[in-house]
Design a protein around this motif. Structure first.
Motif, mmCIF file in Angstrom:
data_model
loop_
_atom_site.group_PDB
_atom_site.id
_atom_site.type_symbol
_atom_site.label_atom_id
_atom_site.label_comp_id
_atom_site.label_asym_id
_atom_site.label_seq_id
_atom_site.Cartn_x
_atom_site.Cartn_y
_atom_site.Cartn_z
ATOM 1 N N LEU A 68 0.832 -1.203 0.000
ATOM 2 C CA LEU A 68 0.000 0.000 0.000
ATOM 3 C C LEU A 68 0.867 1.254 0.000
ATOM 4 N N ILE A 69 1.899 1.267 0.818
ATOM 5 C CA ILE A 69 2.794 2.423 0.887
ATOM 6 C C ILE A 69 3.462 2.663 -0.463
ATOM 7 N N THR A 70 3.913 1.588 -1.111
ATOM 8 C CA THR A 70 4.554 1.717 -2.423
ATOM 9 C C THR A 70 3.607 2.355 -3.433
ATOM 10 N N ALA A 71 2.346 1.950 -3.409
ATOM 11 C CA ALA A 71 1.355 2.525 -4.326
ATOM 12 C C ALA A 71 1.116 4.004 -4.028
ATOM 13 N N LEU A 72 1.082 4.361 -2.748
ATOM 14 C CA LEU A 72 0.853 5.762 -2.379
ATOM 15 C C LEU A 72 2.052 6.624 -2.758
ATOM 16 N N GLU A 73 3.246 6.098 -2.610
ATOM 17 C CA GLU A 73 4.433 6.853 -3.001
ATOM 18 C C GLU A 73 4.461 7.101 -4.504
ATOM 19 N N ALA A 74 3.916 6.173 -5.267
ATOM 20 C CA ALA A 74 3.836 6.358 -6.715
ATOM 21 C C ALA A 74 2.817 7.438 -7.088
ATOM 22 N N SER A 75 1.769 7.563 -6.294
ATOM 23 C CA SER A 75 0.711 8.545 -6.574
ATOM 24 C C SER A 75 1.039 9.931 -6.037
ATOM 25 N N PHE A 76 1.800 9.992 -4.935
ATOM 26 C CA PHE A 76 2.092 11.261 -4.260
ATOM 27 C C PHE A 76 3.607 11.409 -4.119
ATOM 28 N N PRO A 77 4.254 12.196 -4.965
ATOM 29 C CA PRO A 77 5.712 12.316 -4.949
ATOM 30 C C PRO A 77 6.308 12.814 -3.635
ATOM 31 N N LYS A 78 5.522 13.552 -2.831
ATOM 32 C CA LYS A 78 6.057 14.062 -1.563
ATOM 33 C C LYS A 78 6.076 12.998 -0.454
ATOM 34 N N VAL A 79 5.476 11.856 -0.709
ATOM 35 C CA VAL A 79 5.377 10.814 0.320
ATOM 36 C C VAL A 79 6.657 9.982 0.341
ATOM 37 N N ARG A 80 7.170 9.746 1.533
ATOM 38 C CA ARG A 80 8.268 8.805 1.736
ATOM 39 C C ARG A 80 8.002 8.029 3.013
ATOM 40 N N HIS A 81 8.518 6.812 3.086
ATOM 41 C CA HIS A 81 8.305 6.027 4.298
ATOM 42 C C HIS A 81 9.599 5.903 5.076
ATOM 43 N N HIS A 82 9.421 5.636 6.342
ATOM 44 C CA HIS A 82 10.540 5.583 7.286
ATOM 45 C C HIS A 82 10.279 4.427 8.239
ATOM 46 N N PHE A 83 11.205 3.488 8.307
ATOM 47 C CA PHE A 83 11.082 2.365 9.234
ATOM 48 C C PHE A 83 11.576 2.805 10.615
ATOM 49 N N VAL A 84 10.787 2.526 11.638
ATOM 50 C CA VAL A 84 11.173 2.903 12.996
ATOM 51 C C VAL A 84 12.509 2.247 13.340
ATOM 52 N N ASP A 85 13.443 3.057 13.814
ATOM 53 C CA ASP A 85 14.819 2.637 14.081
ATOM 54 C C ASP A 85 15.007 2.480 15.595
ATOM 55 N N TYR A 86 15.273 1.255 16.038
ATOM 56 C CA TYR A 86 15.466 0.977 17.461
ATOM 57 C C TYR A 86 16.944 0.838 17.822
ATOM 58 N N SER A 87 17.836 1.235 16.943
ATOM 59 C CA SER A 87 19.263 1.084 17.219
ATOM 60 C C SER A 87 19.686 1.979 18.385
ATOM 61 N N PRO A 88 20.764 1.607 19.109
ATOM 62 C CA PRO A 88 21.233 2.452 20.220
ATOM 63 C C PRO A 88 21.554 3.885 19.785
ATOM 64 N N ALA A 89 22.141 4.036 18.604
ATOM 65 C CA ALA A 89 22.487 5.386 18.147
ATOM 66 C C ALA A 89 21.233 6.233 17.926
ATOM 67 N N ARG A 90 20.205 5.628 17.332
ATOM 68 C CA ARG A 90 18.965 6.368 17.089
ATOM 69 C C ARG A 90 18.271 6.713 18.401
#
Length: 313
Positions: A68-90
């Motif tokens: 679904l996210i991939t389809a929305l990114e194709a329709s809306f150029p301003k959309v990007r996704h971000h995976f929640v980062d649980y690393s110690p640095a983040r």
């Protein structure tokens, strides 16, 4: 506020695999609602399974959510996704930005997210952030509501947040929840935050303080029923509310002027027959086909949608 100034706004939406069915019904509307006035749309995708109701269908729906996210990114150029980062640095970076320093909980005592909300906000590149949960329904005629909201934020140093009106406007102009005071007919001052929907000026953000839930009889009963391994932390809303009271910061809910209105509705539960009915509910909202018993209420009432499970024929 000029159109160029409005480009300082990010829309950020938290998503999880368990939300897939609802996302299919409302995510496109959420993205398009103020799309032309946004610099970016950040879809924050949960990567770690929680517990309780927040774990339901998490793994099973991940592939569908990403499609679904991939389809929305194709329709809306301003959309990007971000995976929640649980690393110690983040986590160190998020702690420095939202708590000043030190450690903080990943989730509250119910399993509701803390880190993923803050990580998503940290991913945004603009000082103004519109945050939405993936089940929020937006109504009204939009217009220049977002510009009006940013102007209101800028008008008073004590305004940390501006929200759409909590529920469709009522005939008496009031809302059916507690607030600090009424600013005008459809504008209300609050000393608390809901993580479901808000517009925040991140430059006014002050450090949060992580706290454990109080040892009350009600909480002890919940703890024993949940079989949790630890007592747990208070919800993110409570951390924000404590900060706001400590620093004299407020939230304003406003409908906006005629032609530039916005309100929000939230379902307390999301059974399958409700999710299937969401398109028709959104159509009714667009036509202002709202019963008086729903007006002024933020949570969806039975007069607007009957949540009782339909009887099989």
């Amino acid at each position: 506020m000029s159109f160029t100034d409005m480009k300082q706004i990010s829309l950020q939406i938290n998503l999880s695999g368990g939300d897939l069915a609802m996302c299919r019904q409302v995510l496109r509307r959420q993205i398009s609602w103020w799309y032309d006035l946004l610099d970016e749309v950040v879809l924050t995708v949960e990567t770690a399974r929680s517990f309780g109701k927040f774990a339901v269908d998490f793994e099973r729906n991940q592939e569908g959510l990403l499609s679904l996210i991939t389809a929305l990114e194709a329709s809306f150029p301003k959309v990007r996704h971000h995976f929640v980062d649980y690393s110690p640095a983040r986590r160190t970076m998020v702690a420095a930005r939202f708590f000043g320093s030190g450690s903080y909980p990943l989730r509250d005592y119910r399993g509701a997210p803390i880190h993923s909300y803050l990580d998503g906000m940290a991913e945004c590149r603009n000082p103004y952030i519109v945050h939405l949960d993936s089940d929020m329904l937006l109504g009204g005629d939009r217009g220049a509501w977002l510009a009006e909201a940013v102007a209101l934020l800028d008008s008073d140093d004590s305004f940390l947040l501006v929200n759409p009106l909590a529920g469709p406007p009522s005939s008496d102009g009031d809302i059916r929840q507690r607030y600090v005071r009424r600013l005008d007919r459809y504008s209300f001052l609050f000393d608390k935050l809901s993580t479901r929907v808000f517009l925040m000026d991140m430059r006014k953000m002050q450090p949060l303080r992580a706290t454990h839930v109080p040892y009350t009889p009600k909480m002890l009963r919940w703890f024993l029923r949940s079989k949790s391994l630890s007592w747990g932390y208070t919800a993110l809303e409570d951390l924000f509310m404590a900060m706001m009271k400590r620093c004299g910061l407020y939230r304003v809910d406003m409908l906006g002027p005629v032609g530039s209105t916005c309100y929000s509705l939230h379902p307390l539960v999301k059974p399958a027959h409700f999710i299937a009915a969401v398109p028709s509910l959104l159509e009714r909202m667009d036509k202002d086909d709202i019963p008086e018993g729903q007006r002024g209420h933020y949570d969806i009432q039975d007069v607007f949608f009957d949540f009782k499970r339909p009887v099989d024929a």
